[in-house]
Write a protein that holds these residues in place. Structure first.
Motif, PDB file in Angstrom:
ATOM      1  N   THR B 869       0.823  -1.207   0.000  1.00 22.89           N
ATOM      2  CA  THR B 869       0.000   0.000   0.000  1.00 22.89           C
ATOM      3  C   THR B 869       0.858   1.258   0.000  1.00 22.89           C
ATOM      4  OG1 THR B 869      -0.127  -0.155   2.412  1.00 22.89           O
ATOM      5  CG2 THR B 869      -1.974  -1.073   1.168  1.00 22.89           C
ATOM      6  N   ILE B 870       0.338   2.280  -0.678  1.00 24.36           N
ATOM      7  CA  ILE B 870       1.008   3.585  -0.704  1.00 24.36           C
ATOM      8  C   ILE B 870       0.291   4.504   0.296  1.00 24.36           C
ATOM      9  CG2 ILE B 870       1.835   3.316  -3.066  1.00 24.36           C
ATOM     10  CD1 ILE B 870      -0.530   5.103  -3.961  1.00 24.36           C
ATOM     11  N   PRO B 871       0.819   5.679   0.586  1.00 23.73           N
ATOM     12  CA  PRO B 871       0.183   6.545   1.585  1.00 23.73           C
ATOM     13  C   PRO B 871      -1.302   6.794   1.302  1.00 23.73           C
ATOM     14  CG  PRO B 871       2.342   7.394   1.047  1.00 23.73           C
ATOM     15  CD  PRO B 871       2.098   6.237   0.129  1.00 23.73           C
ATOM     16  N   TYR B 872      -1.635   7.041   0.039  1.00 23.67           N
ATOM     17  CA  TYR B 872      -3.026   7.315  -0.321  1.00 23.67           C
ATOM     18  C   TYR B 872      -3.944   6.184   0.135  1.00 23.67           C
ATOM     19  CZ  TYR B 872      -7.201   7.911  -3.207  1.00 23.67           C
ATOM     20  OH  TYR B 872      -8.497   8.047  -3.624  1.00 23.67           O
ATOM     21  N   ASP B 873      -3.500   4.954  -0.068  1.00 24.53           N
ATOM     22  CA  ASP B 873      -4.322   3.789   0.280  1.00 24.53           C
ATOM     23  C   ASP B 873      -4.675   3.786   1.755  1.00 24.53           C
ATOM     24  OD1 ASP B 873      -3.628   3.250  -2.301  1.00 24.53           O
ATOM     25  OD2 ASP B 873      -2.303   1.560  -1.823  1.00 24.53           O
ATOM     26  N   ASN B 874      -3.807   4.364   2.550  1.00 26.54           N
ATOM     27  CA  ASN B 874      -4.009   4.381   3.998  1.00 26.54           C
ATOM     28  C   ASN B 874      -4.521   5.725   4.495  1.00 26.54           C
ATOM     29  OD1 ASN B 874      -2.905   1.685   4.720  1.00 26.54           O
ATOM     30  ND2 ASN B 874      -1.110   2.517   3.695  1.00 26.54           N
ATOM     31  N   SER B 875      -4.980   6.546   3.563  1.00 29.76           N
ATOM     32  CA  SER B 875      -5.431   7.900   3.900  1.00 29.76           C
ATOM     33  C   SER B 875      -4.345   8.686   4.625  1.00 29.76           C
ATOM     34  CB  SER B 875      -6.711   7.855   4.743  1.00 29.76           C
ATOM     35  OG  SER B 875      -7.795   7.516   3.916  1.00 29.76           O
ATOM     36  N   LEU B 876      -3.124   8.480   4.203  1.00 36.09           N
ATOM     37  CA  LEU B 876      -1.997   9.212   4.795  1.00 36.09           C
ATOM     38  C   LEU B 876      -1.461  10.261   3.831  1.00 36.09           C
ATOM     39  CD1 LEU B 876      -0.068   6.142   6.319  1.00 36.09           C
ATOM     40  CD2 LEU B 876      -1.424   7.817   7.583  1.00 36.09           C
ATOM     41  N   GLU B 877      -2.218  10.527   2.756  1.00 38.40           N
ATOM     42  CA  GLU B 877      -1.688  11.441   1.743  1.00 38.40           C
ATOM     43  C   GLU B 877      -1.497  12.853   2.282  1.00 38.40           C
ATOM     44  OE1 GLU B 877      -4.522   9.838   1.686  1.00 38.40           O
ATOM     45  OE2 GLU B 877      -6.158  10.950   0.756  1.00 38.40           O
ATOM     46  N   ARG B 894       3.919   7.843 -10.348  1.00 37.51           N
ATOM     47  CA  ARG B 894       3.765   6.841 -11.408  1.00 37.51           C
ATOM     48  C   ARG B 894       2.278   6.636 -11.681  1.00 37.51           C
ATOM     49  NH1 ARG B 894       5.387   1.899 -10.603  1.00 37.51           N
ATOM     50  NH2 ARG B 894       6.385   1.603 -12.612  1.00 37.51           N
ATOM     51  N   LYS B 895       1.968   6.280 -12.908  1.00 38.79           N
ATOM     52  CA  LYS B 895       0.570   6.229 -13.348  1.00 38.79           C
ATOM     53  C   LYS B 895      -0.293   5.286 -12.509  1.00 38.79           C
ATOM     54  CE  LYS B 895       1.267   7.541 -18.115  1.00 38.79           C
ATOM     55  NZ  LYS B 895       2.128   6.945 -19.134  1.00 38.79           N
ATOM     56  N   ALA B 896       0.264   4.121 -12.203  1.00 43.69           N
ATOM     57  CA  ALA B 896      -0.548   3.117 -11.501  1.00 43.69           C
ATOM     58  C   ALA B 896      -1.016   3.625 -10.144  1.00 43.69           C
ATOM     59  CB  ALA B 896       0.260   1.844 -11.324  1.00 43.69           C
ATOM     60  N   PHE B 897      -0.225   4.506  -9.558  1.00 44.13           N
ATOM     61  CA  PHE B 897      -0.571   5.002  -8.226  1.00 44.13           C
ATOM     62  C   PHE B 897      -1.556   6.166  -8.295  1.00 44.13           C
ATOM     63  CE2 PHE B 897       3.779   3.525  -6.420  1.00 44.13           C
ATOM     64  CZ  PHE B 897       3.302   2.228  -6.364  1.00 44.13           C
ATOM     65  N   ALA B 898      -1.802   6.660  -9.498  1.00 41.81           N
ATOM     66  CA  ALA B 898      -2.612   7.866  -9.615  1.00 41.81           C
ATOM     67  C   ALA B 898      -3.956   7.587 -10.271  1.00 41.81           C
ATOM     68  CB  ALA B 898      -1.842   8.915 -10.405  1.00 41.81           C
ATOM     69  N   VAL B 899      -4.315   6.298 -10.427  1.00 34.20           N
ATOM     70  CA  VAL B 899      -5.589   6.025 -11.106  1.00 34.20           C
ATOM     71  C   VAL B 899      -6.752   6.525 -10.255  1.00 34.20           C
ATOM     72  CG1 VAL B 899      -4.796   4.079 -12.483  1.00 34.20           C
ATOM     73  CG2 VAL B 899      -5.622   3.695 -10.159  1.00 34.20           C
ATOM     74  N   ALA B 955     -10.890  -2.047   5.869  1.00 30.93           N
ATOM     75  CA  ALA B 955     -10.696  -2.752   4.607  1.00 30.93           C
ATOM     76  C   ALA B 955      -9.954  -1.849   3.639  1.00 30.93           C
ATOM     77  CB  ALA B 955     -12.037  -3.159   4.008  1.00 30.93           C
ATOM     78  N   ILE B 956      -9.216  -2.471   2.736  1.00 28.75           N
ATOM     79  CA  ILE B 956      -8.593  -1.736   1.639  1.00 28.75           C
ATOM     80  C   ILE B 956      -9.485  -2.015   0.427  1.00 28.75           C
ATOM     81  CG2 ILE B 956      -6.524  -1.443   0.235  1.00 28.75           C
ATOM     82  CD1 ILE B 956      -5.925  -0.771   3.122  1.00 28.75           C
ATOM     83  N   LEU B 957     -10.136  -0.986  -0.044  1.00 25.36           N
ATOM     84  CA  LEU B 957     -11.210  -1.173  -1.015  1.00 25.36           C
ATOM     85  C   LEU B 957     -10.969  -0.343  -2.263  1.00 25.36           C
ATOM     86  CD1 LEU B 957     -14.086  -2.340  -1.552  1.00 25.36           C
ATOM     87  CD2 LEU B 957     -15.006  -0.308  -0.402  1.00 25.36           C
ATOM     88  N   LYS B 958     -11.223  -0.971  -3.393  1.00 28.99           N
ATOM     89  CA  LYS B 958     -11.095  -0.273  -4.674  1.00 28.99           C
ATOM     90  C   LYS B 958     -12.035   0.936  -4.701  1.00 28.99           C
ATOM     91  CE  LYS B 958     -11.013  -1.183  -9.577  1.00 28.99           C
ATOM     92  NZ  LYS B 958     -11.367  -2.028 -10.696  1.00 28.99           N
TER      93      LYS B 958
END
Ligand SMILES: [Zn+2]
Lengths: 89, 998
Positions: B869-877, B894-899, B955-958
């Motif tokens: 997980t990246i910071p965004y995924d954990n609401s740490l952005e 990177r693109k994959a992290f910015a979808v 949960a980590i949710l799309k």
């Protein structure tokens, strides 16, 4: 088990060390613009070389220093070890 | 039963000490110094088991490590061990052994057996047979393969024996105590080198124990004894018997297994059963000798067919006759030596020599003893089922292709010698590219890769004088190089009988109209016909042929079969043997018990157990512990009949309403000092650190270069250039290495030092609305008010004479403090906290309550920071600085992290507010969708919210950002659960974070 010469401690067995990857990779300078391709090369892209290879090891259960080791990836022969601050020649 | 095959006298056994033992339930006697094999043969027991594939009777073939047949299940002191070679197992009082229940066993479906026998298991039977029909797999094939996978049954009981590891360094390691080993060890030792001499067997001397030679006016054995006793007296020499060097690894490291207690009825108190030696040698001298190879003929696996050298060894070492009517079948002079020994003991052997008119001193001696010698003769087939009864023999033409008329000779054993194969395993393992020696029809070591030299028979040198000369010299030269010291030894006078060249004959042709099985590999029942089939089917590489036919596999690793297999392939392929090449030799040379490999690292010793200084308090107060990495942490404190669920709810609730205390000693702590400390933190953490005031703590997240969250924690500025970093328990070691990496390699210009202080500090988290009241009592002289010690504040204070550090930080989301004292004062601190907190209802809480508290607050931990997980995924952005660069920052763009629909942390509540949600379950939109049901996310952590008294999960949710308020399903096929849920904010309790600041 390899026998690695720590430049600080002398000959030690491999189980005192941990492997740290390619020693020739240079981290791009902080704050500098860099292309996606160059960044990917730094983070992900590594050649799996056969033959002489400079790599990083940390003497984890010893002096904790990161060292540079020139090793043949096929024969495991170690040619040279350097301290972290010594340049690969 | 009497020992009817034991000679009246002779051998190296101790006839004064009779030993009783059991084989297959029947009692026998042997003598001290016997092996199980020699004692059984002495008792006339020749049938020891059944073969692997064809269930053919099996006897003894060798007298040592090369034995392919005589494998037994051993019972010793209440334990059992499979795969024991009877030829290696020394006899001890009360030994019990059984034939291995080779396939097929009584348990095995009889109908299936018939089926298999019809197919008659040709080459590649593993591959061909188990392909079809599919329904046979579970009931027939799998049990078959499982049985076939090993000979015997491993014990499933805990092994009470003790195994040790030992690390050793030496100048010269010498593997084998035959003539070359002794000579080289002696000359090296005399030069003052540190020598280890390892002998696999219990007796030193190797072939000197069985050969008729004279060295310096002593018999071979006397000479060996005198050298060994002199070596044993030397302080620079370690002499080890029952010790097999089985592996040659990189950088001249060899591993040796020493069998310390296997020959005793019971391991002595405080002794290990076996010891594994890791030996780093400057020079290695391989003196492992050679192994006789058989000649291939019909029914050559019948019990009673054995190596001629083994027959000689049974005679000379154990005083045992392998038969009373021996037939010796040889293509070289070695067979004559065996025949001569029989003759000396009043037995009349017959020699069949494939050679036409050989002449040598040895042959002359045999002739002078009136031994019946038939030249140009071969054994066509052995006759007899459970034991050789006779042999069909015939004259063979000069071109070795035509057989004369078959004659039958009565005999009870066939001692076969097809010349000698150097034991090159260690040399080959070291990386030495072996070469084929035409003179001896076998591979010998070539150019050394590591510091190894091979001596004597292992190097294809078969005369004693040459062996000794070469070995004395090599030992002298190599040790002199290391010690700069030379003590020349005068070379002893050597007397040995001269032999003549061997015949390269190795396989007897089939007589017309006969289809005898001619075995190459006795352990795996690989016959000449199997190799022929494999080659017909297109297998060419010797490595493929090996795997297809199983030639040279299993516990004996083809010690007697490899070369004949190569001869056959080369003959069919019309290639020379070196062009076929041999299969790779891999360690171990001979099976090593798993116990020895594991050593002392079993059970609790497999890793250290770390305990906090307060551990004994937890124990006294009914803590139930849980493993957290190598730490033991209280999971909950049991009161009365409470279970985990009830206790953790009580503890968590008490934190929310009163005050609780939790042992947080395990948190990683790193001391950071130096003028550039703030700069380091600023580069390592994602948020800004340059302006953190002294006496303040800050929460930080660090990334890997690929943008994935590595760890989080608080770091406090203690003084101008001094910071105290905390890490999660699990990542403590990695974070330290991470910091060291950047400081030593990437930014050496930063003047900073880092050191782990995890063990120096004991930590207690005091959490809950009444925690300040407790603090006031603990530190009456300090101002711990909200103004004096605000949220994220730090102070040093006096805890009843003990120096303490107070950090106002919170993992539980309540008003909370972490108090650190030096580890030695941890217990004292803890008791004081409990004492001071009593009036406020303080309760200790464990990791389960700790999890509950953090989950319902939406604080992330290891289950969310899981390396994916990246910071965004954990609401740490919100913690990502835009103004500065930091480790991993570039990857975040990177693109994959910015979808758009990137995964994000959310809260999950079951619609019925009752059903617990299993961790690891998947989130789906439609529970009835056809499989594979698209997965939208996963449950990372679950708890029972004590605030709302219902289940709550993270949960980590799309597309988590846009999912709040939506209804989904949690599915757990493992628990067979489908739970309708609502997606809510991950900050379930106190979303504004008011409590921590109260
Ligand atoms: Zn070191």
């Amino acid at each position: 088990m390899l026998h690695i010469k720590c430049p600080h401690c002398g000959m030690r067995s491999q189980n005192e060390f941990s492997y740290g990857g390619d020693a020739t990779v240079k981290r791009p300078e902080l704050g500098k613009e860099i292309s996606d391709q160059d960044w990917d090369n730094f983070v992900y892209n590594r050649k799996s070389l056969r033959g002489k290879h400079w790599e990083l090891w940390q003497h984890l259960s010893g002096c904790r220093q990161w060292i540079k080791v020139q090793r043949d990836t096929a024969t495991h022969e170690i040619f040279k070890t350097l301290k972290a601050n010594e340049e690969i020649s | 039963m009497t020992q009817s095959f034991r000679l009246e006298s002779g051998g190296l056994i101790n006839r004064d000490k009779k030993i009783s033992f059991k084989f297959n339930g029947k009692k026998y006697f042997g003598y001290e110094g016997d092996t199980l094999a020699s004692a059984l043969i002495a008792n006339g027991v020749h049938l020891i088991g059944r073969s692997f594939k064809y269930h053919r009777p099996r006897g003894f073939f060798g007298a040592g490590v090369d034995e392919p047949y005589a494998i037994v299940q051993l019972y010793r002191n209440g334990e059992t061990e499979p795969n024991i070679k009877a030829t290696e197992q020394e006899l001890f009082e009360g030994l019990e052994a059984k034939s291995v229940n080779c396939w097929p066993s009584v348990n095995f479906d009889v109908g299936a057996i018939n089926n298999f026998l019809k197919i008659f298991l040709p080459a590649g039977f593993y591959y061909k047979t188990f392909m079809w029909p599919k329904s046979f797999w579970y009931k027939i094939y799998e049990p078959f393969i499982r049985r076939a996978a090993g000979l015997g049954t491993a014990s499933i009981k805990h092994d009470k024996e003790r195994y040790e590891h030992k690390y050793e360094y030496c100048d010269l390691l010498i593997t084998g105590s035959g003539p070359s080993g002794l000579a080289s060890a002696y000359s090296a030792a005399k030069n003052g080198a540190k020598v280890i001499l390892a002998e696999d067997k219990s007796r030193f001397g190797g072939t000197l124990l069985t050969s008729e030679v004279n060295i310096g006016n002593q018999s071979g054995k006397e000479w060996a004894d005198s050298i060994i006793s002199e070596l044993k007296e030397m302080p620079n020499v370690t002499v080890k018997n029952r010790s097999q060097v089985f592996g040659y690894y990189d950088h001249n490291m060899l591993v040796m297994s020493e069998r310390i207690s296997d020959h005793l009825p019971k391991t002595k108190k405080f002794h290990p059963k076996q010891r594994l030696w890791y030996i780093r040698a400057k020079e290695v001298l391989i003196s492992s000798g050679s192994i006789e190879r058989p000649i291939v003929f019909g029914n050559n696996d019948t019990p009673g067919v054995m190596l001629s050298s083994a027959a000689k060894e049974y005679l000379k070492v154990y005083g045992v006759l392998v038969g009373k009517k021996p037939l010796v079948f040889t293509n070289n002079d070695s067979g004559y030596e065996t025949a001569i020994e029989f003759k000396k003991n009043g037995i009349d052997p017959i020699i069949l020599d494939t050679r036409k008119e050989p002449q040598s001193e040895i042959i002359e001696e045999a002739k002078n003893m009136n031994i019946n010698i038939k030249n140009s003769y071969v054994v066509v087939a052995a006759q007899g089922y459970k034991k050789v009864k006779s042999a069909d023999v015939a004259k063979i033409s000069d071109n070795k292709e035509e057989l004369g008329s078959i004659e039958n000779i009565e005999c009870d054993c066939i001692c076969v010698s097809g010349f000698w194969t150097p034991t090159i395993h260690l040399a080959s393992q070291s990386g030495n590219k072996t070469k084929f020696n035409e003179d001896i029809d076998a591979f010998v070591p070539g150019i050394s890769k590591q510091n190894e030299k091979t001596l004597g028979a292992a190097n294809g040198i078969y005369t004693l004088e040459e062996t000794l000369k070469d070995s004395f010299e090599k030992g002298n030269l190599l040790s002199k190089k290391i010690t700069n010291n030379e003590n020349k030894i005068s070379f002893p006078n050597v007397v040995e009988k001269k032999s003549t060249v061997h015949d390269k004959f190795w396989c007897v042709p089939l007589p017309k109209g006969k289809n005898y099985k001619r075995f190459l590999d006795f352990q795996n029942d690989v016959a000449v016909s199997d190799i022929e089939i494999a080659l017909k089917e297109g297998y060419r590489s010797i490595e493929h042929v090996k795997r297809y036919t199983t030639l040279g596999m299993a516990t004996d690793q083809g010690k007697t079969s490899n070369l004949n297999g190569l001869q056959l392939v080369s003959k069919i392929e019309n290639k020379v043997v070196p062009a076929v090449g041999h299969t790779t030799f891999r360690p171990p040379y001979s099976p090593v018990s798993i116990g020895a490999i594991v050593g002392r690292e079993v059970g609790k010793h497999s890793k250290p157990t770390r305990k906090s200084p307060m551990h004994s308090w937890h124990e006294k107060n009914n803590a139930v512990f849980v493993d957290a990495g190598v730490w033991l942490r209280p999971r909950y404190y049991k009161r009365g009949e409470e279970n985990l669920f009830e206790a953790s709810k009580r503890e968590a609730r008490n934190v929310r309403t009163n005050v609780g205390v939790c042992d947080v000693t395990t948190l990683g702590k790193i001391d950071i000092k130096g003028p550039d400390a703030a700069e380091l933190l600023n580069r390592v953490y994602t948020n800004a650190w340059l302006k953190l005031p002294i006496g303040k703590a800050r929460y930080g997240v660090m990334l890997r270069e690929d943008g994935i969250v590595m760890d989080d924690g608080t770091t406090t500025r203690i003084s101008e250039n001094h910071y105290h970093m905390t890490t999660t328990t699990a990542q403590a070691a990695n974070v330290l290495s991470h910091l060291e990496y950047y400081l030593q390699l990437v930014w050496p210009e930063l003047n900073v030092n880092v050191v782990s202080t995890t063990e120096q500090w004991a930590g207690a988290a005091i959490a809950g609305p009444k925690s300040r009241e407790v603090l006031k009592k603990l530190f009456p002289k300090s101002d711990v008010s909200n103004e004096g010690l605000p949220f994220m504040g730090y102070m040093e204070a006096d805890l009843f004479g003990v120096k303490a550090k107070i950090f106002r930080i919170s993992f539980s989301g309540e008003l909370a403090y972490e108090v650190n004292v030096e580890s030695d004062n941890g217990y004292f601190m803890w008791e004081k906290i409990i004492e001071a907190g009593e009036e406020f209802g303080i309760q200790p809480y464990g990791t389960e309550a700790l999890s509950t508290l953090r989950i319902e607050m939406g604080h992330v931990a290891g289950s969310e920071l899981d390396g994916r997980t990246i910071p965004y995924d954990n609401s740490l952005e919100g913690l990502l600085s835009k103004k500065k660069d930091f480790i991993g920052k570039r990857s975040l763009s990177r693109k994959a992290f910015a979808v758009e629909d990137r995964q994000k942390i959310v809260g999950v509540v079951p619609l019925d507010k009752k059903t617990s949600i299993p961790e690891g379950s998947h989130l789906v939109k439609d529970s009835n969708a056809p499989l594979p049901n698209p997965k939208l996310g996963y449950i990372s952590a679950s708890c029972w919210s004590v605030e709302y008294d219902n289940p709550f999960s993270l949960a980590i949710l799309k597309d988590g950002k846009n999912m709040i308020g939506k209804k989904l399903f949690v599915m757990s096929p493992l628990k067979n659960k489908v739970i309708p849920v609502e997606i809510v904010s991950s900050h379930y309790v106190d979303p504004k974070g008011e409590r921590v600041r109260s």
